[in-house]
Design a protein around this motif. Structure first.
Motif, PDB file in Angstrom:
ATOM      1  N   ASP A   9       0.838  -1.199   0.000  1.00  0.00           N
ATOM      2  CA  ASP A   9       0.000   0.000   0.000  1.00  0.00           C
ATOM      3  C   ASP A   9       0.880   1.258   0.000  1.00  0.00           C
ATOM      4  OD1 ASP A   9      -2.247   1.701   0.263  1.00  0.00           O
ATOM      5  OD2 ASP A   9      -1.975   1.729   2.440  1.00  0.00           O
ATOM      6  N   PRO A  10       0.802   2.087  -1.048  1.00  0.00           N
ATOM      7  CA  PRO A  10       1.652   3.280  -1.126  1.00  0.00           C
ATOM      8  C   PRO A  10       1.428   4.278   0.012  1.00  0.00           C
ATOM      9  CG  PRO A  10       0.622   2.847  -3.250  1.00  0.00           C
ATOM     10  CD  PRO A  10       0.005   1.910  -2.258  1.00  0.00           C
ATOM     11  N   ALA A  11       0.190   4.398   0.487  1.00  0.00           N
ATOM     12  CA  ALA A  11      -0.081   5.346   1.574  1.00  0.00           C
ATOM     13  C   ALA A  11       0.579   4.889   2.879  1.00  0.00           C
ATOM     14  CB  ALA A  11      -1.586   5.503   1.768  1.00  0.00           C
ATOM     15  N   THR A  12       0.534   3.599   3.149  1.00  0.00           N
ATOM     16  CA  THR A  12       1.177   3.070   4.346  1.00  0.00           C
ATOM     17  C   THR A  12       2.690   3.217   4.245  1.00  0.00           C
ATOM     18  OG1 THR A  12      -0.620   1.487   4.633  1.00  0.00           O
ATOM     19  CG2 THR A  12       1.425   1.027   5.809  1.00  0.00           C
ATOM     20  N   ALA A  13       3.236   2.928   3.077  1.00  0.00           N
ATOM     21  CA  ALA A  13       4.685   3.080   2.873  1.00  0.00           C
ATOM     22  C   ALA A  13       5.099   4.536   3.053  1.00  0.00           C
ATOM     23  CB  ALA A  13       5.071   2.572   1.481  1.00  0.00           C
ATOM     24  N   ALA A  14       4.304   5.458   2.556  1.00  0.00           N
ATOM     25  CA  ALA A  14       4.612   6.879   2.712  1.00  0.00           C
ATOM     26  C   ALA A  14       4.574   7.283   4.184  1.00  0.00           C
ATOM     27  CB  ALA A  14       3.638   7.729   1.903  1.00  0.00           C
ATOM     28  N   GLY A  15       3.643   6.723   4.933  1.00  0.00           N
ATOM     29  CA  GLY A  15       3.559   7.003   6.360  1.00  0.00           C
ATOM     30  C   GLY A  15       4.779   6.513   7.115  1.00  0.00           C
ATOM     31  N   ILE A  16       5.269   5.348   6.737  1.00  0.00           N
ATOM     32  CA  ILE A  16       6.484   4.811   7.355  1.00  0.00           C
ATOM     33  C   ILE A  16       7.664   5.714   7.045  1.00  0.00           C
ATOM     34  CG2 ILE A  16       8.147   2.909   7.275  1.00  0.00           C
ATOM     35  CD1 ILE A  16       5.713   1.040   6.828  1.00  0.00           C
ATOM     36  N   ARG A  17       7.786   6.118   5.788  1.00  0.00           N
ATOM     37  CA  ARG A  17       8.895   6.999   5.401  1.00  0.00           C
ATOM     38  C   ARG A  17       8.820   8.340   6.134  1.00  0.00           C
ATOM     39  NH1 ARG A  17       7.836   4.436   0.171  1.00  0.00           N
ATOM     40  NH2 ARG A  17       9.688   3.196  -0.335  1.00  0.00           N
ATOM     41  N   ALA A  18       7.620   8.856   6.321  1.00  0.00           N
ATOM     42  CA  ALA A  18       7.456  10.135   7.022  1.00  0.00           C
ATOM     43  C   ALA A  18       7.818  10.013   8.500  1.00  0.00           C
ATOM     44  CB  ALA A  18       6.021  10.626   6.866  1.00  0.00           C
ATOM     45  N   ALA A  19       7.572   8.850   9.081  1.00  0.00           N
ATOM     46  CA  ALA A  19       7.864   8.646  10.499  1.00  0.00           C
ATOM     47  C   ALA A  19       9.353   8.528  10.773  1.00  0.00           C
ATOM     48  CB  ALA A  19       7.139   7.397  11.003  1.00  0.00           C
ATOM     49  N   PHE A  20      10.129   8.129   9.759  1.00  0.00           N
ATOM     50  CA  PHE A  20      11.566   7.952   9.914  1.00  0.00           C
ATOM     51  C   PHE A  20      12.294   8.670   8.776  1.00  0.00           C
ATOM     52  CE2 PHE A  20       9.524   4.317  11.904  1.00  0.00           C
ATOM     53  CZ  PHE A  20      10.165   4.242  13.124  1.00  0.00           C
ATOM     54  N   PRO A  21      12.320  10.001   8.809  1.00  0.00           N
ATOM     55  CA  PRO A  21      12.951  10.751   7.708  1.00  0.00           C
ATOM     56  C   PRO A  21      14.465  10.559   7.685  1.00  0.00           C
ATOM     57  CG  PRO A  21      12.391  12.226   9.495  1.00  0.00           C
ATOM     58  CD  PRO A  21      11.826  10.876   9.855  1.00  0.00           C
ATOM     59  N   ASP A  22      15.043  10.826   6.539  1.00  0.00           N
ATOM     60  CA  ASP A  22      16.494  10.737   6.372  1.00  0.00           C
ATOM     61  C   ASP A  22      17.160  11.832   7.203  1.00  0.00           C
ATOM     62  OD1 ASP A  22      19.126  10.639   5.568  1.00  0.00           O
ATOM     63  OD2 ASP A  22      18.690  10.652   3.429  1.00  0.00           O
ATOM     64  N   PRO A  23      17.919  11.467   8.224  1.00  0.00           N
ATOM     65  CA  PRO A  23      18.526  12.486   9.093  1.00  0.00           C
ATOM     66  C   PRO A  23      19.603  13.305   8.392  1.00  0.00           C
ATOM     67  CG  PRO A  23      19.320  10.321   9.707  1.00  0.00           C
ATOM     68  CD  PRO A  23      18.254  10.124   8.660  1.00  0.00           C
ATOM     69  N   THR A  24      20.112  12.828   7.279  1.00  0.00           N
ATOM     70  CA  THR A  24      21.137  13.610   6.582  1.00  0.00           C
ATOM     71  C   THR A  24      20.525  14.781   5.835  1.00  0.00           C
ATOM     72  OG1 THR A  24      21.073  12.192   4.624  1.00  0.00           O
ATOM     73  CG2 THR A  24      22.677  11.617   6.338  1.00  0.00           C
ATOM     74  N   THR A  25      19.214  14.735   5.596  1.00  0.00           N
ATOM     75  CA  THR A  25      18.551  15.852   4.923  1.00  0.00           C
ATOM     76  C   THR A  25      17.768  16.727   5.898  1.00  0.00           C
ATOM     77  OG1 THR A  25      16.594  14.541   4.429  1.00  0.00           O
ATOM     78  CG2 THR A  25      18.328  14.593   2.750  1.00  0.00           C
ATOM     79  N   THR A  26      17.638  16.276   7.132  1.00  0.00           N
ATOM     80  CA  THR A  26      16.871  17.037   8.116  1.00  0.00           C
ATOM     81  C   THR A  26      17.742  17.532   9.265  1.00  0.00           C
ATOM     82  OG1 THR A  26      16.281  15.021   9.301  1.00  0.00           O
ATOM     83  CG2 THR A  26      14.732  15.799   7.627  1.00  0.00           C
ATOM     84  N   ARG A  27      19.023  17.227   9.227  1.00  0.00           N
ATOM     85  CA  ARG A  27      19.929  17.585  10.312  1.00  0.00           C
ATOM     86  C   ARG A  27      20.129  19.094  10.364  1.00  0.00           C
ATOM     87  NH1 ARG A  27      26.146  15.844  10.551  1.00  0.00           N
ATOM     88  NH2 ARG A  27      26.383  17.873   9.628  1.00  0.00           N
ATOM     89  N   LYS A  28      20.181  19.639  11.554  1.00  0.00           N
ATOM     90  CA  LYS A  28      20.423  21.054  11.736  1.00  0.00           C
ATOM     91  C   LYS A  28      21.828  21.236  12.312  1.00  0.00           C
ATOM     92  CE  LYS A  28      15.692  22.492  12.191  1.00  0.00           C
ATOM     93  NZ  LYS A  28      15.277  21.972  10.997  1.00  0.00           N
ATOM     94  N   GLU A  29      22.583  22.135  11.715  1.00  0.00           N
ATOM     95  CA  GLU A  29      23.936  22.438  12.185  1.00  0.00           C
ATOM     96  C   GLU A  29      23.872  23.312  13.433  1.00  0.00           C
ATOM     97  OE1 GLU A  29      26.821  21.271  11.052  1.00  0.00           O
ATOM     98  OE2 GLU A  29      25.762  20.089   9.551  1.00  0.00           O
ATOM     99  N   THR A  30      24.736  23.005  14.372  1.00  0.00           N
ATOM    100  CA  THR A  30      24.842  23.846  15.565  1.00  0.00           C
ATOM    101  C   THR A  30      26.304  24.212  15.769  1.00  0.00           C
ATOM    102  OG1 THR A  30      25.095  21.913  16.990  1.00  0.00           O
ATOM    103  CG2 THR A  30      22.860  22.763  16.687  1.00  0.00           C
ATOM    104  N   ASP A  31      26.511  25.360  16.359  1.00  0.00           N
ATOM    105  CA  ASP A  31      27.892  25.805  16.628  1.00  0.00           C
ATOM    106  C   ASP A  31      28.211  25.706  18.093  1.00  0.00           C
ATOM    107  OD1 ASP A  31      28.443  26.363  14.012  1.00  0.00           O
ATOM    108  OD2 ASP A  31      27.694  28.401  14.161  1.00  0.00           O
TER     109      ASP A  31
END
Length: 64
Positions: free
Chosen positions: A42-64
């Motif tokens: 089911d594409p909707a279920t798969a999309a929900g799984i992907r949304a629950a565990f996003p790629d941290p390399t694209t969502t990471r925030k830099e801190t100093d």
């Protein structure tokens, strides 16, 4: 638990993703969740799984 990855189900991978997220291992959680999503028909279920565990390399925030 099985030793053969071919015997693992989407649920097995999703359980592993949750364990890795709880252990503060977001990239491993993402990889396991992606594998789970690929095994879901089911594409909707798969999309929900992907949304629950996003790629941290694209969502990471830099801190100093």
């Amino acid at each position: 638990m099985t030793c053969d990855p071919a015997d693992l189900t989407a649920t097995d991978y999703l359980d592993g993703a949750r364990e890795m997220a709880a252990a503060n291992r977001p990239y491993l959680a993402h990889l396991l969740a992606e594998e789970a999503a690929q095994r879901i028909a089911d594409p909707a279920t798969a999309a929900g799984i992907r949304a629950a565990f996003p790629d941290p390399t694209t969502t990471r925030k830099e801190t100093d």
